[in-house]
Design an enzyme around this catalytic site. Structure first.
Site, PDB file in Angstrom:
ATOM      1  CB  CYS A 251      -1.037   0.165   1.288  1.00 45.51           C
ATOM      2  SG  CYS A 251      -1.585  -1.637   1.895  1.00 45.51           S
TER       3      CYS A 251
ATOM      4  CG  ASP B 239      -6.502  -1.831   8.439  1.00 50.00           C
ATOM      5  OD1 ASP B 239      -5.601  -1.412   9.095  1.00 50.00           O
ATOM      6  OD2 ASP B 239      -7.526  -1.169   8.270  1.00 50.00           O
TER       7      ASP B 239
ATOM      8  CB  CYS C   5      -2.570   1.642   4.297  1.00 52.74           C
ATOM      9  SG  CYS C   5      -3.441  -0.076   4.884  1.00 52.74           S
ATOM     10  CG  ASP C   6      -7.681   0.114   4.973  1.00 56.51           C
ATOM     11  OD1 ASP C   6      -7.275   0.195   3.785  1.00 56.51           O
ATOM     12  OD2 ASP C   6      -8.453  -0.705   5.210  1.00 56.51           O
ATOM     13  CE  LYS C   7      -9.052   1.690   9.840  1.00 60.05           C
ATOM     14  NZ  LYS C   7      -8.500   0.894   8.686  1.00 60.05           N
TER      15      LYS C   7
ATOM     16  CB  CYS D 111      -7.206  -3.582  -0.813  1.00 56.55           C
ATOM     17  SG  CYS D 111      -6.234  -4.487   0.632  1.00 56.55           S
TER      18      CYS D 111
ATOM     19  CD  GLU E 195     -10.724  -2.920   9.208  1.00 57.42           C
ATOM     20  OE1 GLU E 195     -10.389  -3.705   8.441  1.00 57.42           O
ATOM     21  OE2 GLU E 195     -10.805  -1.554   8.858  1.00 57.42           O
TER      22      GLU E 195
ATOM     23  CB  SER F 287     -12.034  -5.527   6.372  1.00 50.08           C
ATOM     24  OG  SER F 287     -11.517  -5.419   5.136  1.00 50.08           O
TER      25      SER F 287
END
Length: 578
Positions: free
Chosen positions: A60, A92, A133-135, A205, A455, A481
Site C-alpha cells: 500500500c 490492515d 493504506c486504510d487509516k 487493496c 476489524e 474491513s
C-alpha cells in the site's frame, strides 16, 4: 526568474514560515537550512510540507516515496520550497486477525497528530499529503483540516488485480480461501499458489474496500485533484498527478484557499453520497464524522445514514460487485461516478475544490462513457438505495452500520451466540461450532473496549469461505474491513465497555436485523435490559500502559467518529493564522 521576482509572487509576511526564515532573529534557523543545501532564494520562498506514509510494511505504501519526489518537483517548478517528511502507517491486511489490529484505528489519530506536530514545529505554509493504506487516508485529510493551511491530498494508488487460474483475484479472495481451506475445500498447494499471485504490484487493496472508499471520498469532498485518486499505483501517470499537485499547491497559497473553505457540510454530504453509490466501506461512517469534527461541523453516523438512505448504488465494485479500482479508472475514473450522481441530482455541484473550481465546473469537461458497465446512470441503478445502511434499535441506540451492496437477503432473525473477543469467535468458526441461522455477537471490541475497535475480516471471510456467508449474521461493537461481505453489522453503540445493550445479550436471545427498515433489535423488554444492566460490571482493560492504553482514556463513541480531541470547536487559534 530571479530571486527578487520570486519573492514578489507570494508575500510571506502572513505565512507561518516567516517565523523561521525572516529577519535577523531567524539567522539560527536559516543556518540549518543552509546546512541542508538550500539557497537564499529557496529560503525566501513558501515552505510546503510534503508528507507521506511511506514504509516497507506493505505494498500500500511502498510507492509513496517515489511519488513524493514528483510532488517536490512540481512545488519547486512553481517557486515553492518542498520539505519532505514521513509518518507512520499500520497496514490492515497484515494487522488483521490478531492483536495487531488494535493498532489500526489508533494509527489514524497518530498520523493526524504527527503531521500536525511536524507542520507546527517547522512552520510550514502548506501541505501535500500522500497516503496509501486504510487509516492513513482519513488521518492525512484530518491533519489538513486541523491545520487549515492550503492542502492537497494524494492517494498512492490501488494495487493491480492478481490472476489465479484465469480469474482475477484480490486479497479478499485469499482471506476467504482460509475458510475454504478450513473445511477441506482447498488444498495446501492451492492456497499457497493463490497467496503468491493475489497481490502482484505496489498499491492498496484493489476493491472498494476502505482505502479506495476514502480515496473516492478525497475527490468527492474536494481535497484531491480530479482523476488522481483512481490511477493504480504502478501507472506512470501517477507522477503527472503528483507533479501537478505540487504546482497547484502554490496556486492555493496565492488564493489562500484552505481546506475548511472546501470541506463544508455540503461537501461531507457529497462524500457520503459517493460511499453509498460505490458500495464503499462501512469505515467511512467512522472517518467522515472525524473529518467533520476537525472542521467544527456536527456530522455523526445518523447524518451519514440519511445520505446513504437516499443514494442509489451505481458502481459495480468488489466486494459486493465484480470490478476493481483499476477497472473504474479505465472506465472514466471517480469523475465518471461523480458526474452520474451530479447529473442525477444527488450531489452538490457548488462545492469548492482544490482546483480552484467547483464540483460542477470540474464536471463540465467529463464525458459519459457508454462503452463501460462499471458505473451506471442513477436512473438505472444496481439497487435504488445505497450500498451501505445505518441501523438503530434497542440493541444499538447510538446506531450501527452494515454494507448491503451485493446482498440478496436484507432481513435476518436468529439466536445470539456470544463472544467477548474476536479470537474466540474465529476459533468457533474454524471448528464450525455454530448453526445456520445463528447471529454471532462479538463484543468488547469497541474503541474503548478493544481498545482500538478492531476489524473482523478474518472471521467474516472464514465464514464466507465455509459457505455460510449468507446463512449467518454477525454483529459487533468493533468494525469490519471494507472487504467484508455478508450480513455483518459493525459500530454497534453504545459499545459493550460502556455497558451498551450489546454487553447484556445472552446466548439464545433472539436478534432481528432489518436493513430495509434500518432497525436492529433484541427480543428483550426494556425492563429485562434494565435488570441485566444492574448486574453488569465493567471489564478491566487488557492494557495498562502504552499508546493503546492512552487511546482508551481519550477516545469517544463510534457514533461521532471515535474522536480523541474536541476538534475545531475547541480551537483557540488556527495554526494557519499563527
Amino acid at each position: 526568474m530571479d530571486a527578487k521576482n520570486t519573492i514578489t509572487i507570494i508575500d510571506k509576511s502572513k505565512l507561518p514560515s516567516r517565523h523561521v526564515t525572516e529577519g535577523p532573529k531567524s539567522a539560527p534557523h536559516r543556518s540549518y537550512y543552509y546546512a541542508m543545501g538550500l539557497t537564499p532564494k529557496q529560503i525566501k520562498q513558501p515552505f510546503v510540507g510534503v508528507a507521506t506514509c511511506w514504509n516497507e510494511a506493505a505494498p500500500c505504501n511502498i510507492a509513496l516515496m517515489r511519488q513524493a519526489q514528483a510532488v517536490k518537483k512540481g512545488v519547486a517548478a512553481a517557486h515553492g520550497t518542498p520539505r519532505e517528511f514521513t509518518t507512520i502507517t499500520v497496514t490492515d491486511g497484515i494487522a488483521m486477525g490478531h492483536e495487531g489490529m488494535k493498532s489500526s484505528l489508533i494509527s489514524r489519530d497518530v498520523i493526524t497528530d504527527s503531521v500536525e506536530l511536524t507542520m507546527r514545529g517547522h512552520c510550514y505554509d502548506a501541505l501535500v499529503g500522500l497516503a496509501g493504506c486504510d487509516k492513513s487516508l482519513p488521518g492525512m485529510m484530518m491533519a489538513m483540516l486541523r491545520l487549515n493551511v492550503p492542502s492537497i491530498f494524494l492517494y498512492g494508488g490501488s494495487i493491480l488485480p492478481g490472476q489465479f487460474r484465469g480469474n482475477p483475484v484480490t486479497v479478499q479472495d485469499v482471506f476467504e480461501a482460509v475458510g475454504h481451506h478450513s473445511v477441506g475445500n482447498m488444498s495446501d498447494e492451492d492456497l499457497e499458489e493463490l497467496e503468491q499471485v493475489a497481490c502482484p504490484s505496489a498499491g492498496a487493496c484493489g476493491g472498494q474496500f476502505t482505502a479506495n472508499t476514502m480515496a473516492t471520498v478525497s475527490e468527492a469532498i474536494g481535497l484531491a485533484l480530479p482523476y488522481s485518486a483512481g490511477a493504480p499505483a504502478p501507472y506512470e501517470i501517477r507522477d503527472q498527478f503528483c507533479m501537478t499537485a505540487g504546482e497547484q499547491i502554490m496556486e492555493l497559497i496565492k488564493l489562500n484557499l484552505r481546506p475548511r473553505d472546501i470541506v463544508t457540510r455540503k461537501a461531507l454530504e457529497n462524500a457520503a453520497t459517493v460511499v453509498a453509490a460505490s458500495g464503499g466501506s462501512t469505515n467511512a461512517a467512522l472517518h467522515l464524522p472525524a473529518m467533520a469534527n476537525e472542521c467544527g461541523i456536527d456530522f455523526d453516523i445518523f447524518d451519514v445514514g440519511e445520505i446513504f438512505k437516499k443514494t442509489p448504488y451505481i458502481a459495480d465494485l468488489k466486494p459486493g460487485g465484480k470490478y476493481v479500482a483499476k477497472d473504474m479508472f479505465e472506465a472514466g475514473g471517480i469523475p465518471l461516478l461523480m458526474k452520474a450522481l451530479l447529473d442525477g441530482g444527488f450531489m452538490h455541484g457548488d462545492c469548492m475544490t482544490v482546483t480552484g473550481r467547483t464540483i460542477a465546473e470540474n464536471m463540465e469537461s467529463v464525458k459519459w462513457n457508454d462503452a463501460q458497465d462499471v458505473v451506471r446512470r442513477t436512473a438505472t441503478p444496481i439497487t435504488p438505495t445505497g450500498g451501505v445502511v445505518t441501523l438503530k434499535g434497542n440493541l444499538a441506540p447510538d446506531g450501527a452500520i452494515v454494507k448491503v451492496a451485493g446482498m440478496k437477503k436484507l432481513k435476518f432473525t436468529g439466536p445470539a451466540i456470544c463472544f467477548d473477543n474476536e479470537e474466540d469467535c474465529f476459533e468457533a468458526v474454524t471448528k464450525r461450532q455454530y448453526k445456520d441461522g445463528d447471529v454471532f455477537v462479538i463484543r468488547y471490541e469497541g474503541p474503548i473496549g478493544g481498545p482500538g475497535m478492531r476489524e473482523m475480516l478474518a472471521t467474516t471471510a472464514a465464514l464466507y469461505g465455509q459457505g455460510a456467508g449468507d446463512k449467518v449474521a454477525l454483529i459487533t461493537d468493533g468494525r469490519f474491513s471494507g472487504a467484508t461481505r455478508g450480513f455483518c453489522i459493525g459500530h454497534v453503540g453504545p459499545e459493550a465497555a460502556k455497558g451498551g445493550p450489546i454487553a447484556l445479550i445472552n446466548n439464545g436471545d433472539m436478534i432481528s436485523i432489518d436493513a430495509v427498515a434500518g432497525t436492529i433489535s433484541v427480543d428483550l423488554s426494556d425492563e429485562e435490559l434494565a435488570k441485566r444492566k444492574e448486574s453488569w460490571k465493567p471489564r478491566e482493560s487488557n492494557f495498562g500502559s502504552g499508546v493503546i492504553w492512552k487511546y482508551a482514556q481519550l477516545v469517544g463513541d463510534a457514533r461521532y467518529g471515535a474522536l480523541t480531541n474536541p476538534g475545531a470547536k475547541g480551537e483557540k487559534a488556527c495554526y494557519a493564522d499563527i
